[in-house]
Design a protein around this motif. Sequence first.
Motif, PDB file in Angstrom:
ATOM      1  N   LYS A  46       0.829  -1.196   0.000  1.00  0.00           N
ATOM      2  CA  LYS A  46       0.000   0.000   0.000  1.00  0.00           C
ATOM      3  C   LYS A  46       0.867   1.251   0.000  1.00  0.00           C
ATOM      4  CE  LYS A  46      -3.500  -1.834   2.743  1.00  0.00           C
ATOM      5  NZ  LYS A  46      -3.454  -1.990   4.154  1.00  0.00           N
ATOM      6  N   ASN A  47       2.167   1.058   0.290  1.00  0.00           N
ATOM      7  CA  ASN A  47       3.063   2.205   0.329  1.00  0.00           C
ATOM      8  C   ASN A  47       3.329   2.709  -1.083  1.00  0.00           C
ATOM      9  OD1 ASN A  47       5.583   3.717   0.341  1.00  0.00           O
ATOM     10  ND2 ASN A  47       5.665   3.142   2.493  1.00  0.00           N
ATOM     11  N   TRP A  48       2.816   3.920  -1.340  1.00  0.00           N
ATOM     12  CA  TRP A  48       2.868   4.469  -2.696  1.00  0.00           C
ATOM     13  C   TRP A  48       4.301   4.592  -3.188  1.00  0.00           C
ATOM     14  CZ3 TRP A  48       4.956   8.907  -4.814  1.00  0.00           C
ATOM     15  CH2 TRP A  48       4.482   9.251  -6.078  1.00  0.00           C
ATOM     16  N   LEU A  49       5.163   5.171  -2.347  1.00  0.00           N
ATOM     17  CA  LEU A  49       6.533   5.457  -2.757  1.00  0.00           C
ATOM     18  C   LEU A  49       7.294   4.173  -3.070  1.00  0.00           C
ATOM     19  CD1 LEU A  49       8.730   7.678  -2.992  1.00  0.00           C
ATOM     20  CD2 LEU A  49       9.370   7.078  -0.669  1.00  0.00           C
ATOM     21  N   PHE A  50       7.207   3.216  -2.153  1.00  0.00           N
ATOM     22  CA  PHE A  50       7.970   1.990  -2.285  1.00  0.00           C
ATOM     23  C   PHE A  50       7.487   1.181  -3.491  1.00  0.00           C
ATOM     24  CE2 PHE A  50      10.005  -1.930  -0.746  1.00  0.00           C
ATOM     25  CZ  PHE A  50      11.234  -1.396  -0.435  1.00  0.00           C
ATOM     26  N   ALA A  51       6.159   1.114  -3.656  1.00  0.00           N
ATOM     27  CA  ALA A  51       5.605   0.373  -4.788  1.00  0.00           C
ATOM     28  C   ALA A  51       6.092   0.988  -6.097  1.00  0.00           C
ATOM     29  CB  ALA A  51       4.080   0.370  -4.721  1.00  0.00           C
ATOM     30  N   TRP A  96      -3.804  11.815   2.218  1.00  0.00           N
ATOM     31  CA  TRP A  96      -3.085  11.031   1.218  1.00  0.00           C
ATOM     32  C   TRP A  96      -1.794  10.474   1.811  1.00  0.00           C
ATOM     33  CZ3 TRP A  96       1.518  10.735  -1.313  1.00  0.00           C
ATOM     34  CH2 TRP A  96       1.532   9.960  -2.472  1.00  0.00           C
ATOM     35  N   LEU A  97      -1.050  11.336   2.512  1.00  0.00           N
ATOM     36  CA  LEU A  97       0.202  10.894   3.119  1.00  0.00           C
ATOM     37  C   LEU A  97      -0.038   9.788   4.121  1.00  0.00           C
ATOM     38  CD1 LEU A  97       2.152  14.216   3.672  1.00  0.00           C
ATOM     39  CD2 LEU A  97       2.730  12.335   2.142  1.00  0.00           C
ATOM     40  N   ARG A  98      -1.061  10.005   4.958  1.00  0.00           N
ATOM     41  CA  ARG A  98      -1.344   9.001   5.983  1.00  0.00           C
ATOM     42  C   ARG A  98      -1.687   7.663   5.362  1.00  0.00           C
ATOM     43  NH1 ARG A  98      -3.276  10.535  11.493  1.00  0.00           N
ATOM     44  NH2 ARG A  98      -4.375   8.554  11.485  1.00  0.00           N
ATOM     45  N   GLU A  99      -2.537   7.720   4.359  1.00  0.00           N
ATOM     46  CA  GLU A  99      -2.995   6.453   3.786  1.00  0.00           C
ATOM     47  C   GLU A  99      -1.906   5.761   3.000  1.00  0.00           C
ATOM     48  OE1 GLU A  99      -6.437   6.610   1.394  1.00  0.00           O
ATOM     49  OE2 GLU A  99      -7.786   6.613   3.129  1.00  0.00           O
ATOM     50  N   ASN A 100      -1.120   6.540   2.254  1.00  0.00           N
ATOM     51  CA  ASN A 100      -0.211   5.921   1.301  1.00  0.00           C
ATOM     52  C   ASN A 100       1.201   5.761   1.809  1.00  0.00           C
ATOM     53  OD1 ASN A 100      -1.877   5.497  -1.130  1.00  0.00           O
ATOM     54  ND2 ASN A 100      -2.193   7.690  -0.873  1.00  0.00           N
ATOM     55  N   LEU A 101       1.589   6.516   2.801  1.00  0.00           N
ATOM     56  CA  LEU A 101       2.984   6.442   3.215  1.00  0.00           C
ATOM     57  C   LEU A 101       3.174   6.081   4.686  1.00  0.00           C
ATOM     58  CD1 LEU A 101       4.429   9.482   1.265  1.00  0.00           C
ATOM     59  CD2 LEU A 101       4.541   7.087   0.668  1.00  0.00           C
ATOM     60  N   PHE A 102       2.238   6.477   5.541  1.00  0.00           N
ATOM     61  CA  PHE A 102       2.504   6.298   6.977  1.00  0.00           C
ATOM     62  C   PHE A 102       1.359   5.604   7.695  1.00  0.00           C
ATOM     63  CE2 PHE A 102       4.803  10.058   5.519  1.00  0.00           C
ATOM     64  CZ  PHE A 102       6.100   9.656   5.788  1.00  0.00           C
ATOM     65  N   SER A 103       0.732   4.597   7.042  1.00  0.00           N
ATOM     66  CA  SER A 103      -0.462   4.010   7.642  1.00  0.00           C
ATOM     67  C   SER A 103      -0.129   3.061   8.780  1.00  0.00           C
ATOM     68  CB  SER A 103      -1.281   3.298   6.578  1.00  0.00           C
ATOM     69  OG  SER A 103      -0.530   2.245   6.060  1.00  0.00           O
ATOM     70  N   GLY A 104       1.130   2.696   8.943  1.00  0.00           N
ATOM     71  CA  GLY A 104       1.471   1.791  10.037  1.00  0.00           C
ATOM     72  C   GLY A 104       2.973   1.752  10.185  1.00  0.00           C
TER      73      GLY A 104
END
Lengths: 262, 418, 484
Positions: free
Chosen positions: B120-125, C32-40
Amino acid sequence: MSEAINRQVDHSHMQVSDRVAIDIRNMNKWYGTFHVLRDIDLTVYQGERIVIAGPSGSGKSTLIRCINRLEEHQAGHISVDGVELTSDIKNIDKVRSEVGMVFQHFNLFPHLTVLENCTLAPIWVRKTPRREAEATAMHFLEKVKIPDQAHKYPGQLSGGQQQRVAIARSLCMQPKIMLFDEPTSALDPEMIKEVLDTMIQLAEEGMTMICVTHEMGFAQAVANRVIFMDQGQIVEQNTPSEFFNNPKSERTKLFLSQILGH
Amino acid sequence: MTDVSASAHASFRPSMLIYDRRYRSLTFQVIVFILVMAALWWLIGNTISNLNAMGKSFDFGFLFQRAGYDISGTPIPYTGNDSHLRATMVGLLNTLIVSILGCIAATILGVAVGVARLSKNWLFARLMTVYVEIFRNIPLLLWILVIYAVFTEILPAPNAYRGESPAWSMILFDHVALTNRYTAIPTLGMDNDPGSLDLGARVTVNWATIAFVVALVGGWFIRRAINAHAQKVQDRTGIRPATLWKNLAVMILPSLFLIWYFGLHLLAPSLQGFNFTGGLNITNSLVVLWLALTLYTAAFIAEIVRAGILAVSRGQSEAAFALGLRPKRTMNLVILPQALRVIIPPLISQYLNLTKNSSLAIAVGYMDLRGTLGGTTLNQTGRELEAIVLMMLIYLALSLIISAGMNIFNSRVKLKER
Amino acid sequence: MSDTHAQTVPFVRDTMLPAAPPPATQAGAVRWLRENLFSGPVNTVLTIIGLLIIWFLVSHYWDWFAHSVWNANSLNECRQIIIDTWGEGARGACFAVIRERWNQYVFGFYPPELYWRPTMTFGLLIVALVPVLFSASLTIRRAVLVITAIATLTSMIALGSPVIWLAFATLVLAGGFVASERNLGWLLPFSMLYPLMGVWFLWGGSVWGPVFVLVGPVLGWIAWRILAGRMPVIAVLAGVVVTLLFWLFLSGSAAEDAQRLLPMGIEAVRSDRFGGFLLSVTIGVAGIALSLPLGIVLALSRQSDMFLIKSLSVVFIEFIRGVPLITLLFVASLLLNYFLPPGTNFDIILRVIIMVTLFAAAYMAEVIRGGLAALPRGQYEAADALGLDYWKAQRLIILPQALKISIPGIVSTFIGMFKDTTLVTFVGLYDPLKSMSDAVRANIEWKGIYWEPFIFVGAIFFIICFAMSRYSMYLERRLQRDHK
């Protein structure tokens, strides 16, 4: 009994002539060691509407698929309109261009439009000019009541519409005989009616038809003969009224009690 | 009585050869057979007359002559006095070594990247996507040459590691040294060496190696037995006994014992004079080829893994959750069996590709099968025909073995459908 | 007792609620940041690793790229310019090598005064491909043709093309545009003729060679025409045999005689002058064009119920797929002389094309076989029931669908094959990646230049292969949309 037939069927043009359309004598077929069709004897006259019924696995589909050589019989004779079906390719081509077939799963060509599906065989097998073939195709599409869908692809139509296109596709070859292999089995209940209507209309025009179907209402209304098959053999054949009201064989009685239900 | 089909009675006419279904395919096959035979006869005839003209023969006797060339980095003892056959064997083993190491590393990297692309990580994907696209769309040869250039042009000579404040220092806690000629890695030492088993033909295997293999294989069988027993208990009582610790114990404890028994320890390489000694110096051609094959193939494997996971529809895991299966069980019982069925066949054909691509060793001078049999041996003996034919047959045999494995797998996991 | 209590009192809404904006954590960049980069925790760690990778790449290589020099005549000059501009100790890329050696990378050792010929060949190739590749969209066709026309004609003028050929190219390009606007079918004869034309433009020589190659099929067609009415099967056979016999025994000497009587031709270029991307594209395009039909034939044979045909094709496919391409290239360069009649010596590029074609065709066959197997049985049965014979059923019903299913596989086979053209370096041809870069480095001016050529060649391969894979995705989407 099916409620799909709710109109008066016009019998005025349904005349059976003495000309033999299909003649099957002593026909046998095996799949490996499994004897699927046993000593089949059947004569179909021009203008007859025959319904073949029977439990699944009884060989009904195999029988009609032998008539246009989708399956090969190993013993006996089949002749269609006077042409004997042997391994001679010319005979097979002749029979296939005179016998139309409608499948359970329609088998429309998904990469061609409805119109192209209908004109394909006339153009390539009958060598009809394109324009003429298209006119014929539109005529039959009007007959099955979907001329407006001519330029769509099969995937865009409902099941019932697809099956009607399949019927029109066969009709475009101007066949003398039509074979129906469980044409309504893959359809939703509300679509069965539109396909049966088309088939009835065809019967009213005097087409020679052999239908494998579980639609007993259709059989009663249209057929002039019902054939009951079980375990690869013809168990009973009779007029619809006799067949349904006064079955002779135990197997037929059992089958009718199961299929007509309570 | 049934009687046979009418056409059998009809007398035979020549036109039936073309228009009768039974004879047509026969006619056609006979024509093709004659054409193929004629082509073969022509090719073989040409070959024989060409060989005669050159005064050569078709004979594999050269394999038993003295090879007379050296090979750097051999898995089995080899000198220039050995035969071409032994040189060929060395080449084959080298091909197998780089292929097997490559398959293992590419699988690990590929699975990791494939899963990361679904993260789900946009950057890494995105980063992983860039990696996959770059490696898939650029020829493998370029990667081999680039990595080779990095190793030869950027890495230092071994003596750069020398002195009080060396220009370069070893990596991985002073255990690995990268130089422009070889990569020095630690090797295993034993306080209590049990000696070696002589397999003949100057090939020896240390008894300790055999002991480890036996321990691992034995442990694996015991594990299977434990699981089978657990399954039985579960079938009988409905409760599955915990097997995790038992399994870990039978897999690991025997090896730990052997490590203690043989006094196994790492020997780190160290600089003595101009070179590293004490460890294992692996020629850079192997390291480069291995790295390039790994990075290139992993990009393809990542795509296969990703597609395999996506192929299992979301409905499957929802259905399993709805039945009350926990996520881990859902993964093991529902998702993985289906995904693996999609993943394994193309994965194995990637292994096949990697093995064949290892012949690009030619670009870095690694002495694989192509380098020995199809390279130096061919040039020295002038036996192009025999050497290339033999080389192709060996590659073909390797491929057929791998695909046979794939077919066995496929037939075992094939979905039972009507 | 009452039947209703507080919770179930009937209720009718009289005013509708307007949509309210979400809380800050649910909207905009923060969300967007929370969901895509820092969700856990795992996600956060991955983000940090990703940032570190980017930081590493940028901090190590940014200055090298930023200090690129595009205009210099040797590596030393390059370095001097970098030091002069950016100070002592600065480093930078020297892409000047690409600029200076551009022609060598693109055309190899092709005679410089004839560079316009490959350029024209390539421009016309795109015209020939337009009806095949972009049959669906007029807009794309227009864009492609206009760009091709401008690029081809300006390059031809710059490379000093003779006026007559410039006129010819203009005529074809304009014709292509008209055909694309009016009726794509008009272009098909050109597409069919193109292979012969392209070969002649590239290698040059007498015009009579290709003309007499063309005469073969014409004679075959006449033979077929004469017999077709009576014996259709024999007629096809006769057509093929007449064509082959003409090619084998007559066309060569006929072309020579014609050349003696009426010499006509353009300057011939030997195969060893080919190199760089010209070589890769020539081998790649020829391989693609030839391997697809061969692959289809192999796939159909493998599905055949004739035992001999099936076994032959299985053996062929499995053999080719079981050996590395390099060994096949060695067969082409070392062994072909053994198999052919003594004294035969045919062109190395042609030999390589044959091997690459066979190699790709075996893979193609397996891809297409997958497509054939994926078609429902009903399609075959319906075609039979309508009375279509085997070839018509294949051509009209089965193959169009099977090929469509196989598009992704077919294109990735093409990509693989195009990448594999670099392997020709090992049989002594000048591919752009290794041989050409080695040749450039062999010069004293560019000794020691490694990264810039790799980046340049890699980028070109990436663009071409990536474009091919995107094109296949575009096709897939288009076909899905069309038929659903």
